[in-house]
Design an enzyme around this catalytic site. Structure first.
Site, mmCIF file in Angstrom:
data_model
loop_
_atom_site.group_PDB
_atom_site.id
_atom_site.type_symbol
_atom_site.label_atom_id
_atom_site.label_comp_id
_atom_site.label_asym_id
_atom_site.label_seq_id
_atom_site.Cartn_x
_atom_site.Cartn_y
_atom_site.Cartn_z
ATOM 1 N N CYS A 1 -20.254 2.919 -3.700
ATOM 2 C CA CYS A 1 -21.343 3.497 -3.130
ATOM 3 C C CYS A 1 -22.490 4.435 -4.048
ATOM 4 O O CYS A 1 -22.165 5.690 -4.139
ATOM 5 C CB CYS A 1 -20.608 4.776 -1.909
ATOM 6 S SG CYS A 1 -22.251 4.966 -0.877
ATOM 7 N N CYS B 1 -26.321 0.394 1.708
ATOM 8 C CA CYS B 1 -26.106 1.827 1.574
ATOM 9 C C CYS B 1 -27.038 2.623 2.221
ATOM 10 O O CYS B 1 -28.311 2.710 2.299
ATOM 11 C CB CYS B 1 -26.707 2.034 0.071
ATOM 12 S SG CYS B 1 -26.357 3.710 -0.559
ATOM 13 N N THR C 1 -19.460 -1.023 -1.453
ATOM 14 C CA THR C 1 -19.702 -0.408 -0.305
ATOM 15 C C THR C 1 -18.746 -1.273 0.701
ATOM 16 O O THR C 1 -18.350 -2.137 0.499
ATOM 17 C CB THR C 1 -20.974 -0.254 0.222
ATOM 18 O OG1 THR C 1 -21.356 -1.672 0.644
ATOM 19 C CG2 THR C 1 -22.065 0.117 -0.920
ATOM 20 N N ALA C 2 -18.383 -0.309 1.825
ATOM 21 C CA ALA C 2 -17.885 -0.853 2.906
ATOM 22 C C ALA C 2 -18.391 -1.956 3.585
ATOM 23 O O ALA C 2 -17.703 -2.739 4.120
ATOM 24 C CB ALA C 2 -17.286 0.563 3.891
ATOM 25 N N GLU D 1 0.856 -1.134 0.031
ATOM 26 C CA GLU D 1 0.036 -0.261 0.107
ATOM 27 C C GLU D 1 1.000 1.393 -0.106
ATOM 28 O O GLU D 1 1.623 1.390 0.964
ATOM 29 C CB GLU D 1 -0.935 0.024 1.386
ATOM 30 C CG GLU D 1 -1.650 1.304 1.588
ATOM 31 C CD GLU D 1 -2.401 1.836 0.165
ATOM 32 O OE1 GLU D 1 -2.143 2.868 -0.333
ATOM 33 O OE2 GLU D 1 -3.340 0.925 -0.270
#
Length: 423
Positions: free
Chosen positions: A172, A352, A318-319, A46
């Site tokens: 999202c 969501c 989405t998370a 990362e």
């Protein structure tokens, strides 16, 4: 994409599990793997120095969160049990089980997890990137830009406000509308809504991809007097002139460009997988990581798994999807290492929280094919209605659960389903 030069075997860094990506998906899956087997040698690649809680950016744009609560130094969230390579990936050499880094070095893996997220393709809309941050042009999708959104919302007293949504898939999918509803709610509460022409330009043909939630959203569209334009795609922006060009298409495929003036423009860019994925043998026909829908293992390369926004599976990006995916990848990766059948299944869950006003949320929870998958108690998620309890969950509980739960391997409401058939 893959370099012709080969790193000498003696110079290769080698790890049992290599994870590409240190966002929500990469760190969560590392924690879930470690929770199950603390003897594994795990590395994360990362390059970023900051870790962002991106669901919070909508709330910053609505004046609910302060910007600083949505990010932390990467060093604070990177697990101590991993080897962290703060470098960018240039290519994946899946035939040699190697990751090529941008400095020319390589890392050998036994098992690979790809979770690099997606790329915001700002260049896909002519003039947009140059226009951001001035002349009323903003985007909550841009790091640091949500504060400008909030400034614009507070200062706009009359005129035209445009909100756009690009072609799917995007991360999202509700976020373009969330910005619009929170802004509209502020203007309503401050008595200026009647002076504003609010337009929503959606490249798609429906307000939301899961029909059960559309009536609740339509009620707020009517409440705020929003002019909805379907199959209307933002193609260019002229910041100084405060004009935007939209391309509309009809059922026969005919298109027409229309210029619209604005005082505020909240624009969302088209999105795609990172180049080292979309231009490789790892991608499906649409350029996304080619994974099995249930096991999240690559369809061609059995020692590669994936999760998060890069995935070519049919779930919402989405998370909340990551929260369900991480335990599945962890269990199946360890099973694969042990030559055992893959028993864990992901059913496409995504969530969501649609912020339809300051203080109420329609909490959409659904899986593959738009099948509703409610996971919270009814007092929090009352079917398809807007609730104050869901707002409390989003505004007060989820950030702490993210930083201290999900990234630490605490799998709250995330137990994997069991596959009906195993490999």
């Amino acid at each position: 994409m893959i370099s012709n030069t080969t790193t000498p075997q003696s110079e290769l860094k080698t790890h049992t599990v290599v994870i590409v990506g240190g966002g929500a998906a990469g760190i969560s899956v590392a924690a879930s793997i470690y929770k199950r087997d603390r003897n594994l040698d795990i590395a994360i690649i990362e390059p970023a120095g900051k870790h962002h809680y991106q669901p919070g950016w909508t709330m910053v744009g609505g004046g609910v969160f302060r910007p600083e609560v949505t990010s932390r130094p990467m060093s604070e969230v990177m697990p101590e049990f991993v080897s962290w390579y703060q470098k960018a990936v240039a290519a994946v050499d899946q035939d040699r089980n190697q990751i090529k880094l941008d400095d020319g070095s390589a890392i050998q893996y036994e098992m690979l997890v790809l979770a690099p997220g997606l790329e915001l393709y700002w260049g896909g809309i002519e003039g947009l990137e140059a226009a951001l941050g001035s002349n009323g042009v903003t985007s909550n999708y841009r790091e640091g830009m949500a504060s400008y959104t909030w400034d614009m919302v507070q200062n706009l007293k009359q005129g035209t406000a445009l909100f756009t949504q690009p072609p799917m898939p995007i991360k999202c999918a509700g976020a373009p509308q969330k910005a619009m509803y929170l802004s509209s709610d502020y203007w309503l509460r401050h008595g200026v809504l009647k002076n504003l022409d609010i337009q929503f330009h959606n490249a798609g043909a429906v307000l939301f991809g899961v029909a059960d939630y559309v009536p609740a959203l339509e009620a707020y569209i009517e409440k705020y007097g929003i002019d909805v334009n379907f199959q209307s795609t933002l193609v260019s922006v002229n910041g100084p002139a405060q004009t935007a060009v939209f391309r509309s298409s009809d059922a026969d495929g005919n298109s027409q460009d229309r210029e619209v003036g604005f005082d505020m423009l909240h624009a969302v860019p088209p999105q795609r997988a990172p180049q080292f994925i979309r231009e490789s043998a790892l991608a499906n026909e649409n350029g996304w990581l080619d994974l099995a829908d249930d096991t999240l293992r690559h369809k061609t390369f059995s020692n590669i798994f994936g999760l998060g926004d890069v995935s070519g599976t049919g779930n919402a990006k989405t998370a909340a999807a990551v929260r369900k995916q991480a335990p599945v990848v962890a269990e199946n990766l360890i099973a694969s290492l042990r030559n055992e059948p893959l028993r864990a299944a992901y059913l496409g869950y995504g969530s969501c929280p649609l912020t339809v006003e300051n203080g109420k949320i329609v909490l959409a929870e659904f899986g593959y094919g738009g099948v509703l998958q409610p996971s919270f108690p009814k007092w929090i998620n009352d079917g398809t209605k807007a609730t104050r309890a869901a707002w409390f969950l989003k505004a007060k509980q989820l950030p702490a659960l993210y930083w201290h739960g999900m990234l630490k391997g605490h799998e709250w409401l995330a137990k994997p389903a069991v596959r009906s058939t195993t490999d």
